[in-house]
Enzyme design. Structure first.
Site, mmCIF file in Angstrom:
data_model
loop_
_atom_site.group_PDB
_atom_site.id
_atom_site.type_symbol
_atom_site.label_atom_id
_atom_site.label_comp_id
_atom_site.label_asym_id
_atom_site.label_seq_id
_atom_site.Cartn_x
_atom_site.Cartn_y
_atom_site.Cartn_z
ATOM 1 C CD GLU A 108 -8.100 -1.645 -2.247
ATOM 2 O OE1 GLU A 108 -7.232 -2.470 -1.920
ATOM 3 O OE2 GLU A 108 -7.946 -0.779 -3.119
ATOM 4 C CD GLU A 128 -4.321 0.396 1.173
ATOM 5 O OE1 GLU A 128 -4.878 1.323 1.812
ATOM 6 O OE2 GLU A 128 -4.870 -0.692 0.935
#
Ligand code: NAD
Length: 697
Positions: A108, A128
């Protein structure tokens, strides 16, 4: 501006910001703050034309700093989203230079840069979902803008990493660097400046994908069907859908909302717990720090039956050679043929090449002679479950094995200390309890005898990792952790049958709860004759008459389960589906009338409560006795060896979730019923924790 974990150096007109926080540049406060300051400095310096952000050879960044979870620093500014916005809004071009892992928050962060270059084998991913979450710092909004909805969804929903080379030619990876990463990255940054390329903010990219909406419709259906017990995968799809329908900032806000909601979900809690549990189980606090591991290169296996064959495959798969011993050539041939057939089935599914099958088979040396174990570093026996046979085998091993060889038993129930005493080297003996099918099931109970040497235990724990097992240390007791608890679970299930339930009701209730298979289907699969023989033996040993239970009546009628076409259920030829059987109902009814039991109605909730609390109660005793070191070890045993539903995190975490006072109250009520077995009394540890308002974990 340099901090302990971030340096900013100048290569001509390019500022190079380097993250260096071992082991994997976890994005804790210190690192985030250091990057933000270095970025400010580079932007404030008129001589700087471009900025390169990089990590170490091992890691650009592995994502969030797990040690910061739940602590104030986790949210301290600049948080990850703020930092990413700082990169994205930098007035000078920012190039992320990626080597090693670039996962989760790390990816990210990299997507906040205007450009990205990487080594071909850098590992990119958003894992995740594996912890029941979704990427919470823009991953779901930026990745589809870079590689399209379908590719992004595959990465986000699977959580699996992908090599950077795969993204060559997409805006996710502007260039693959051959040779020195930093040299290549600085050259790339200079080229960006020289060409006067506009800063490419990912948030501004338009998704040019006319098929995206149709694909999302399809994905919603398949994802919901494939992970019914976990909300995260579907939330990932929903978040990605915002890329099409919502402005960027709105998508980011909704992604955050979903992230926070998932963080509080019991499913994510369970997955994060299991993640930590696996790491904890590998740590053996009472082993001396200087414990030296023994080398295991040659393995011996005794018995080529159900277990011995599967155990052998584990080592062949890891490239270790195995000497496999049987009593008769015929049994040896049969065992080898089964191993080959298993490999050939994998080959037909495209999981192995023909050459790999041959390589693995070439690692086995069949033998009928114990002399074949003279140079073995480890020998595991998987012969009949009978102390006299185990004695023969361990005496023979003691005679032929070299000093320092580890001698292991795969026994399910027998006393490892007695087995060790058959040798003159009890310190080298332990239990290595595999689960059937041993080449598939991840659990390995490592049974530590009273005399087992620390080096033997530590070596076997390391070996377990090598053969990709989840190893849990157990002390010596009847059935160790898993089977000892299973006995209570089975007794609870039988008690329900006696009281008024039918096998199919009990199985359905527990499968609805999430167990992979109900206890009666499981009994039919494993064979009811084993338990029958054990009960007969125990009665004979105790010198008392057998007091037959329903399962014994089934066996007396020749119903041993699937292998005889009938057990608790009936089976049609060539079909493993269990069919409810009126014959079983009649036998149960006879049993009840003999015992004067008036059947009562039993609901699914009661089935789950009794069977699962029976596990919890025995688990508490196992913990109190030190047979298991931690409640989470017990949970790993049940999740990996007994089909306990992952989304509930194991029986002990489930009890914590229900509330220990509630468990104790139910157990007291069951124990107070007329004729209730004493094992229903709540375990003292359970009562103590409940009264203190504590949990197992
Ligand atoms: P099995 O009957 O399928 O295989 C046992 C094999 O051992 C047979 O092939 C037999 O010929 C061989 N054997 C017997 N005595 C021998 C000797 N003296 N020397 C060499 N070979 C000998 O049994 P199994 O199910 O593989 O069980 C083996 C062990 O594993 C038992 O201790 C059992 O409790 C344990 N175990 C079984 C399971 C399971 O689900 N089947 C699971 C975990 C542990």
């Amino acid at each position: 501006m340099n901090t302990a974990c971030v340096t900013c150096q100048f290569d001509g007109d390019t500022a190079v910001i380097t993250m260096n926080k071992p082991p994997v540049n976890g994005l804790g406060f210190e690192l985030r703050d250091g990057i933000a300051r270095a970025l400010d400095q580079a932007n404030a310096d008129a001589a700087v034309k471009a900025i390169v952000l990089t990590g170490t050879a091992k890691a650009f960044s592995g994502g969030a700093d797990v040690t910061e979870f739940g602590k104030p620093n986790q949210l301290r500014e600049p948080n990850l989203r703020v930092l990413i916005a700082l990169l994205e809004n930098s007035p000078k071009p920012v190039v992320a230079a990626i080597a090693g892992v670039c996962l989760g928050g790390g990816l990210e962060l990299a997507m906040g840069a205007h450009f990205r270059v990487a080594l071909a084998d850098a590992s990119l991913g958003l894992p995740e979902v594996k912890l029941g979450l979704l990427p919470g710092a823009g991953g779901t909004q930026r990745l589809p803008r870079l590689i399209g909805v379908e590719a992004a969804l595959n990465i986000i929903v699977s959580g699996n990493p992908v090599a950077a080379l795969r993204f060559k030619g997409t805006p996710l990876i502007d260039a693959i660097i051959d040779g020195d990463l930093l040299t290549g990255a600085v050259a790339f940054a200079r080229q960006v400046v020289a060409e006067g390329r506009p800063l490419r903010r990912v948030r501004d990219l338009q998704l040019g994908d006319p098929q995206a909406e149709a694909f999302l419709q399809f994905a919603r259906k398949t994802v919901a069907a494939s992970s019914p017990n976990f909300p995260a995968p579907l939330k990932c799809v929903e978040a990605i859908a915002h890329v099409i329908s919502k402005p960027f900032d709105e998508g980011l806000r909704l992604e955050r909302e979903a992230f926070v909601a998932l963080m509080g979900s019991p499913e994510s809690r369970a997955l994060r717990y299991v993640f930590a549990a696996e790491r904890a189980a590998a740590k053996l606090p009472d082993l001396p720090a200087d414990t030296r591991l023994r080398t295991i290169a040659k393995v011996g296996v005794i018995g080529a039956g159900t277990m011995g064959g599967g155990i052998t495959m584990n080592f062949l798969n890891a490239g270790l050679s195995v000497t496999l011993l049987e009593t008769k050539q015929e049994a040896l041939d049969k065992g080898l043929a089964t191993i080959r057939r298993n490999y050939e089935n994998s080959m037909k599914k495209g999981k192995l090449t023909p050459a790999q099958v041959e390589q693995r088979m070439a690692l086995v040396t069949p033998t009928l002679d114990f002399g074949g174990f003279a140079d073995a570093d480890l020998v595991i026996e998987a012969v009949f479950e009978n102390m006299a046979v185990k004695q023969q085998v361990f005496e023979a091993l003691d005679a032929v094995c070299k000093p320092g060889a580890i001698l292991a038993s795969n026994t399910s129930y027998l006393d490892i200390d007695r087995i060790a005493a058959f040798t003159r080297r009890p310190a080298d003996v332990l239990g290595l309890h595999f689960f059937s099918p041993a080449n598939v099931m991840r659990l390995l109970e490592v049974v530590r005898g009273a005399a087992t040497a620390p080096a033997v235990l530590a070596t076997c724990m390391a070996l377990a990792r090598q053969i990709k097992k989840v190893a849990v240390v157990s002390g010596v007791c009847d059935g160790f952790i898993g089977n000892r608890m299973l006995a209570r679970y089975g007794a609870a299930a039988s008690g329900l049958i006696n009281a008024g339930a039918l096998p199919q009701q009990v199985d359905a209730a527990l499968q609805q709860f999430g167990m992979a298979m109900g206890p009666f289907r499981m009994g039919d699969l494993a064979g009811l004759d084993i338990g029958w023989a054990t009960r007969q033996r125990k009665a004979a040993e105790a010198g008392v008459a057998m007091n037959p239970v329903v399962a014994d009546k089934l066996c007396e009628a020749g119903r041993f389960g699937q292998k005889t076409g009938a057990g608790w259920y009936r089976y049609e030829a060539g079909n493993r589906s269990p069919l409810p059987d009126p014959v079983t109902e009649t036998l149960i009814a006879q049993y009840r009338s003999e015992k004067g039991i008036t059947p009562r109605a039993i609901g699914a909730a009661e089935v789950v409560e009794r069977c699962i609390y029976a596990l919890v109660n025995e688990g508490a005793r196992i913990l109190a006795e030190g047979i298991a070191a931690r409640a989470s070890d017990i949970d790993l045993v049940y999740l990996n060896g007994y089909g306990f539903p992952l989304h509930r995190g194991g029986p002990m975490l489930y009890a914590d979730t229900v509330g220990l006072p509630n468990v104790v109250r139910s157990l007291h009520a069951i124990a107070a019923e007329p004729g209730a077995d004493a094992s229903w009394q709540p375990a003292p540890l359970l009562v103590k924790l409940a009264e203190a308002g504590q949990t197992f974990n």
